[in-house]
Design a protein around this motif. Structure first.
Motif, PDB file in Angstrom:
ATOM      1  N   GLY A   1       0.883  -1.093  -0.076  1.00 65.80           N
ATOM      2  CA  GLY A   1       0.029  -0.084  -0.053  1.00 65.80           C
ATOM      3  C   GLY A   1       0.948   1.236   0.015  1.00 65.80           C
ATOM      4  O   GLY A   1       0.339   2.028   0.025  1.00 65.80           O
ATOM      5  N   LEU A   2       1.960   1.054  -0.113  1.00 66.81           N
ATOM      6  CA  LEU A   2       2.926   2.380  -0.125  1.00 66.81           C
ATOM      7  C   LEU A   2       3.131   3.125  -1.486  1.00 66.81           C
ATOM      8  O   LEU A   2       3.671   2.469  -2.255  1.00 66.81           O
ATOM      9  CB  LEU A   2       4.391   1.955   0.534  1.00 66.81           C
ATOM     10  N   PRO A   3       3.001   4.115  -1.662  1.00 66.52           N
ATOM     11  CA  PRO A   3       3.146   5.190  -2.448  1.00 66.52           C
ATOM     12  C   PRO A   3       4.529   5.705  -2.606  1.00 66.52           C
ATOM     13  O   PRO A   3       4.858   6.352  -1.728  1.00 66.52           O
ATOM     14  CB  PRO A   3       2.123   6.287  -2.370  1.00 66.52           C
ATOM     15  N   VAL A   4       5.313   5.472  -3.341  1.00 55.39           N
ATOM     16  CA  VAL A   4       6.687   5.743  -3.566  1.00 55.39           C
ATOM     17  C   VAL A   4       7.088   6.821  -4.654  1.00 55.39           C
ATOM     18  O   VAL A   4       6.462   6.547  -5.772  1.00 55.39           O
ATOM     19  CB  VAL A   4       7.468   4.559  -3.868  1.00 55.39           C
ATOM     20  N   ALA A   5       7.692   7.762  -4.351  1.00 60.28           N
ATOM     21  CA  ALA A   5       8.142   8.628  -5.268  1.00 60.28           C
ATOM     22  C   ALA A   5       9.580   8.166  -5.839  1.00 60.28           C
ATOM     23  O   ALA A   5      10.553   7.858  -5.281  1.00 60.28           O
ATOM     24  CB  ALA A   5       8.376   9.934  -4.586  1.00 60.28           C
ATOM     25  N   VAL A   6       9.423   8.133  -7.259  1.00 58.82           N
ATOM     26  CA  VAL A   6      10.442   7.801  -8.068  1.00 58.82           C
ATOM     27  C   VAL A   6      11.006   8.814  -8.888  1.00 58.82           C
ATOM     28  O   VAL A   6      10.643   9.089  -9.782  1.00 58.82           O
ATOM     29  CB  VAL A   6      10.026   6.182  -8.793  1.00 58.82           C
ATOM     30  N   LYS A   7      12.536   8.752  -8.798  1.00 54.17           N
ATOM     31  CA  LYS A   7      13.108   9.494  -9.815  1.00 54.17           C
ATOM     32  C   LYS A   7      12.768   9.256 -11.263  1.00 54.17           C
ATOM     33  O   LYS A   7      12.901   8.191 -11.777  1.00 54.17           O
ATOM     34  CB  LYS A   7      14.717   9.408  -9.348  1.00 54.17           C
ATOM     35  N   ASP A   8      12.640  10.575 -11.931  1.00 57.93           N
ATOM     36  CA  ASP A   8      12.258  10.207 -13.356  1.00 57.93           C
ATOM     37  C   ASP A   8      13.684  10.016 -14.476  1.00 57.93           C
ATOM     38  O   ASP A   8      13.626  10.022 -15.429  1.00 57.93           O
ATOM     39  CB  ASP A   8      11.791  11.657 -13.911  1.00 57.93           C
TER      40      ASP A   8
ATOM     41  N   ALA B   1      17.242  15.592  -6.712  1.00 56.58           N
ATOM     42  CA  ALA B   1      16.571  16.776  -5.777  1.00 56.58           C
ATOM     43  C   ALA B   1      14.905  16.468  -5.738  1.00 56.58           C
ATOM     44  O   ALA B   1      14.547  16.782  -4.422  1.00 56.58           O
ATOM     45  CB  ALA B   1      16.937  18.142  -6.432  1.00 56.58           C
ATOM     46  N   GLY B   2      14.525  16.005  -6.712  1.00 60.33           N
ATOM     47  CA  GLY B   2      13.149  15.922  -6.552  1.00 60.33           C
ATOM     48  C   GLY B   2      12.448  14.914  -5.548  1.00 60.33           C
ATOM     49  O   GLY B   2      11.585  15.110  -4.846  1.00 60.33           O
ATOM     50  N   SER B   3      13.396  13.858  -5.441  1.00 57.76           N
ATOM     51  CA  SER B   3      13.133  12.653  -4.539  1.00 57.76           C
ATOM     52  C   SER B   3      13.125  13.433  -3.067  1.00 57.76           C
ATOM     53  O   SER B   3      12.428  13.161  -2.253  1.00 57.76           O
ATOM     54  CB  SER B   3      13.723  11.496  -4.912  1.00 57.76           C
ATOM     55  N   ALA B   4      14.415  13.909  -2.832  1.00 60.80           N
ATOM     56  CA  ALA B   4      14.543  14.425  -1.806  1.00 60.80           C
ATOM     57  C   ALA B   4      13.665  15.650  -1.004  1.00 60.80           C
ATOM     58  O   ALA B   4      13.065  15.599  -0.044  1.00 60.80           O
ATOM     59  CB  ALA B   4      16.130  15.168  -1.657  1.00 60.80           C
TER      60      ALA B   4
ATOM     61  N   GLY C   1       6.797  16.286   2.841  1.00 59.94           N
ATOM     62  CA  GLY C   1       5.778  15.449   3.087  1.00 59.94           C
ATOM     63  C   GLY C   1       4.856  14.829   2.088  1.00 59.94           C
ATOM     64  O   GLY C   1       3.933  14.278   2.469  1.00 59.94           O
ATOM     65  N   PHE C   2       5.301  14.809   0.870  1.00 61.91           N
ATOM     66  CA  PHE C   2       4.572  14.199  -0.177  1.00 61.91           C
ATOM     67  C   PHE C   2       4.851  12.737  -0.395  1.00 61.91           C
ATOM     68  O   PHE C   2       4.045  12.097  -0.822  1.00 61.91           O
ATOM     69  CB  PHE C   2       5.165  14.752  -1.398  1.00 61.91           C
ATOM     70  N   ALA C   3       5.726  12.164   0.584  1.00 61.77           N
ATOM     71  CA  ALA C   3       6.015  10.643   0.527  1.00 61.77           C
ATOM     72  C   ALA C   3       6.894  10.521   1.590  1.00 61.77           C
ATOM     73  O   ALA C   3       7.631  11.269   2.354  1.00 61.77           O
ATOM     74  CB  ALA C   3       6.609  10.325  -0.801  1.00 61.77           C
ATOM     75  N   HIS C   4       6.467   9.207   2.358  1.00 63.10           N
ATOM     76  CA  HIS C   4       7.546   8.642   3.188  1.00 63.10           C
ATOM     77  C   HIS C   4       8.806   7.928   2.706  1.00 63.10           C
ATOM     78  O   HIS C   4       9.875   7.653   3.472  1.00 63.10           O
ATOM     79  CB  HIS C   4       6.921   7.950   4.191  1.00 63.10           C
ATOM     80  N   ALA C   5       8.776   7.493   1.414  1.00 62.13           N
ATOM     81  CA  ALA C   5       9.803   6.878   0.748  1.00 62.13           C
ATOM     82  C   ALA C   5      10.067   7.360  -0.672  1.00 62.13           C
ATOM     83  O   ALA C   5       8.991   7.512  -1.443  1.00 62.13           O
ATOM     84  CB  ALA C   5       9.485   5.449   0.681  1.00 62.13           C
ATOM     85  N   ALA C   6      11.203   7.275  -1.135  1.00 58.90           N
ATOM     86  CA  ALA C   6      11.605   7.780  -2.290  1.00 58.90           C
ATOM     87  C   ALA C   6      12.832   7.155  -2.984  1.00 58.90           C
ATOM     88  O   ALA C   6      13.413   6.784  -2.074  1.00 58.90           O
ATOM     89  CB  ALA C   6      11.875   9.400  -2.415  1.00 58.90           C
ATOM     90  N   ILE C   7      12.962   7.138  -4.315  1.00 63.50           N
ATOM     91  CA  ILE C   7      14.014   6.660  -5.083  1.00 63.50           C
ATOM     92  C   ILE C   7      14.761   7.633  -5.591  1.00 63.50           C
ATOM     93  O   ILE C   7      14.399   8.487  -6.281  1.00 63.50           O
ATOM     94  CB  ILE C   7      13.529   5.232  -5.753  1.00 63.50           C
TER      95      ILE C   7
ATOM     96  N   VAL D   1      18.122   5.713  -1.847  1.00 66.80           N
ATOM     97  CA  VAL D   1      16.783   5.957  -1.246  1.00 66.80           C
ATOM     98  C   VAL D   1      16.533   7.063  -0.268  1.00 66.80           C
ATOM     99  O   VAL D   1      17.755   7.536   0.243  1.00 66.80           O
ATOM    100  CB  VAL D   1      16.223   4.701  -0.368  1.00 66.80           C
ATOM    101  N   PHE D   2      15.319   7.741  -0.120  1.00 66.45           N
ATOM    102  CA  PHE D   2      15.463   8.893   0.815  1.00 66.45           C
ATOM    103  C   PHE D   2      14.160   8.567   1.590  1.00 66.45           C
ATOM    104  O   PHE D   2      13.107   7.965   1.283  1.00 66.45           O
ATOM    105  CB  PHE D   2      15.052  10.207   0.185  1.00 66.45           C
ATOM    106  N   ALA D   3      14.300   8.905   2.992  1.00 67.98           N
ATOM    107  CA  ALA D   3      13.397   8.676   4.003  1.00 67.98           C
ATOM    108  C   ALA D   3      13.562   9.758   5.061  1.00 67.98           C
ATOM    109  O   ALA D   3      14.351  10.746   4.954  1.00 67.98           O
ATOM    110  CB  ALA D   3      13.521   7.438   4.505  1.00 67.98           C
ATOM    111  N   ARG D   4      12.877   9.847   6.240  1.00 67.62           N
ATOM    112  CA  ARG D   4      13.008  10.858   7.379  1.00 67.62           C
ATOM    113  C   ARG D   4      13.677  10.235   8.154  1.00 67.62           C
ATOM    114  O   ARG D   4      14.240  11.305   9.322  1.00 67.62           O
ATOM    115  CB  ARG D   4      11.513  11.085   7.676  1.00 67.62           C
ATOM    116  N   SER D   5      14.288   9.090   8.318  1.00 67.08           N
ATOM    117  CA  SER D   5      15.186   8.595   9.362  1.00 67.08           C
ATOM    118  C   SER D   5      15.943   7.552   8.916  1.00 67.08           C
ATOM    119  O   SER D   5      15.564   6.868   8.009  1.00 67.08           O
ATOM    120  CB  SER D   5      14.440   8.348  10.683  1.00 67.08           C
TER     121      SER D   5
END
Length: 439
Positions: A69-76, A146-149, A155-161, A205-209
């Motif tokens: 169920g996790l929506p992930v932000a992915v570098k283009d 930068a877009g992923s970070a 707060g657009f995502a909890h996880a990004a690549i 990957v990018f996250a908050r912690s």
């Protein structure tokens, strides 16, 4: 904002339906995206349909993956068959890949889905995209990831690549005040991603912690035996600090901050040992640049020949420089790299990790210099794992970060040290706050 680990627990149990969580995310996106510009492409209707499918799958008793169920932000730069992949290149506008990149496939296998494609620099190398720093839109969000970070910071995502050839995970994370983790080269697949330098490109990957980054990265690794993990340290870590990077230097405010952070960590039991780079490593930045530009010129040769007029001056100049690097010089650089990798573990000795600044200072003005990539170059060249953790703020309220590195394959140790450092700095800040309130 809740931790990714708690979000994943709620999604897996059904206490937090995927559709409900997505609507929270979309509310933040629709509220701030017109300022931040983290996404190159996002299809709200598609995301809602995918979240609904996740909830139906759970209700039907289907297997629940680690990223359910996790929506992930992915570098283009990572191919997606149902979203455009343009890699920051105008002549790739409206390009759809025939199939998903391997890492995107893994997101889906683990139960998650791609929320949207995040802005990248041109060819994942030059000419900064439209993304703004969420802390101050007048300042840079960093390099090509930068877009992923920024998506994490806003707060657009909890996880990004993202991906990194030099510093495109580490520095955007520092500028945006989030965690950026580049694991040992090869842990995360780049199959199906836009390639600039086959030797140096690495996924991250990018996250908050640090704990959230660990959980997300583990979900991206199919082999359960190879998944990274963070453990509670039995004792404060033994840390090294490189005394002098010959190819970069710190701004005064950042230098004072980094020294203060070392004092805090030392005060909580960490040993801090100076590390001097051996002579063979003093030219690591030159080796990195020769390999990067020569390979970039080869990878983009046909595109440059066809679309030179649609490439920036910066990218054209870099590719032209790479073309002037002779095969012999490139070959010698690859041999030097192999030797540096062979002796790389000796840099650490008995140390648990080496700490450095993540950048030369806080995020510069957006339309000024983009900052110095030099603090990441060595670890990118060697393919060693590195992570950025936020450590505080500059005088103008912009984030500052610390980079932590470990030998290749020591990802668990690195993540454990990063978690200890984050926890220690957090406890120290709370202690200072309580002391301030009592005065």
């Amino acid at each position: 904002m809740a931790s990714l680990i708690n979000v994943l627990r709620g999604l897996a149990s059904g206490e937090l339906p995927a559709q409900e969580y997505l609507e929270r995310v979309l509310h933040r996106v629709l509220t701030r995206e017109q300022v931040v510009h983290a996404f190159a492409h996002i299809d709200v209707a598609r995301a809602r349909a995918l979240a609904e499918a996740c909830d139906k799958h759970r209700r039907s008793g289907g297997t629940i993956g680690p990223l359910h169920g996790l929506p992930v932000a992915v570098k283009d730069t990572f191919d997606t068959a149902d979203l455009r992949t343009e890699a920051g290149l105008p002549f790739m506008a409206n390009h759809y890949a025939a199939e998903d990149a391997r890492l995107v496939v893994r997101i889906r296998q683990a139960g998650g889905f791609v929320l949207g494609k995040t802005v990248t620099a041109e060819a994942s190398f030059a000419h900064q995209g439209e993304t703004r720093n969420p802390w101050n839109p007048q300042h840079s969000p960093g390099e090509s990831s930068a877009g992923s970070a920024a998506a994490i910071a806003a707060g657009f995502a909890h996880a990004a690549i993202g991906s990194q050839t030099n510093d495109s995970v580490i520095r955007p994370a520092a500028y945006c005040g989030v965690v950026g983790f580049k694991p040992t080269q090869g842990m995360l697949s780049l199959e199906g991603a836009f390639c600039f330098s086959p030797t140096l490109d690495q996924a991250g990957v990018f996250a908050r912690s640090a704990l959230d980054a660990t959980a997300f990265c583990a979900g991206l690794v199919a082999d359960s035996k190879s998944r990274p993990a963070a453990h509670q340290l039995a004792a404060p870590p033994q840390l090294g600090v490189i005394v002098d990077f010959p190819w970069t230097s710190l701004e005064p405010e950042a230098a004072q901050h980094f020294a203060q952070i070392q004092r805090v960590l030392n005060g909580h039991g960490a040993s801090i040992t100076p590390v001097t780079l051996p002579p063979p490593y003093l030219g690591a930045n030159t080796v990195h640049r020769l390999i990067m530009l020569h390979e970039g010129s080869r990878q983009l040769r046909e595109l440059q020949a066809q679309f030179r007029g649609q490439m920036s001056i910066e990218l054209n100049d870099a590719l032209d420089e790479g073309r002037r690097i002779s095969p012999a010089t490139y070959g010698e650089s690859m041999v030097r790299r192999a030797r540096l990798i062979e002796g790389g573990e000796t840099l650490f000795g008995e140390l648990d990790a080496i700490i450095t600044p993540a950048a030369s200072g806080p995020a510069p003005a957006r339309f000024g210099t983009r900052g110095d990539p030099g603090y990441s170059t060595l670890w990118s060249l060697l393919g060693m794992p590195a992570i950025t953790v936020p450590t505080g703020f500059s005088g103008n309220a912009l984030p500052l970060g610390m980079q932590i590195a470990a030998p290749a394959g020591a990802d668990d140790r690195l993540l454990s040290v990063a978690h200890w450092i984050q926890a220690t700095l957090g406890a120290s800040a709370q202690s200072r706050q309580r002391k301030s309130e009592s005065n």
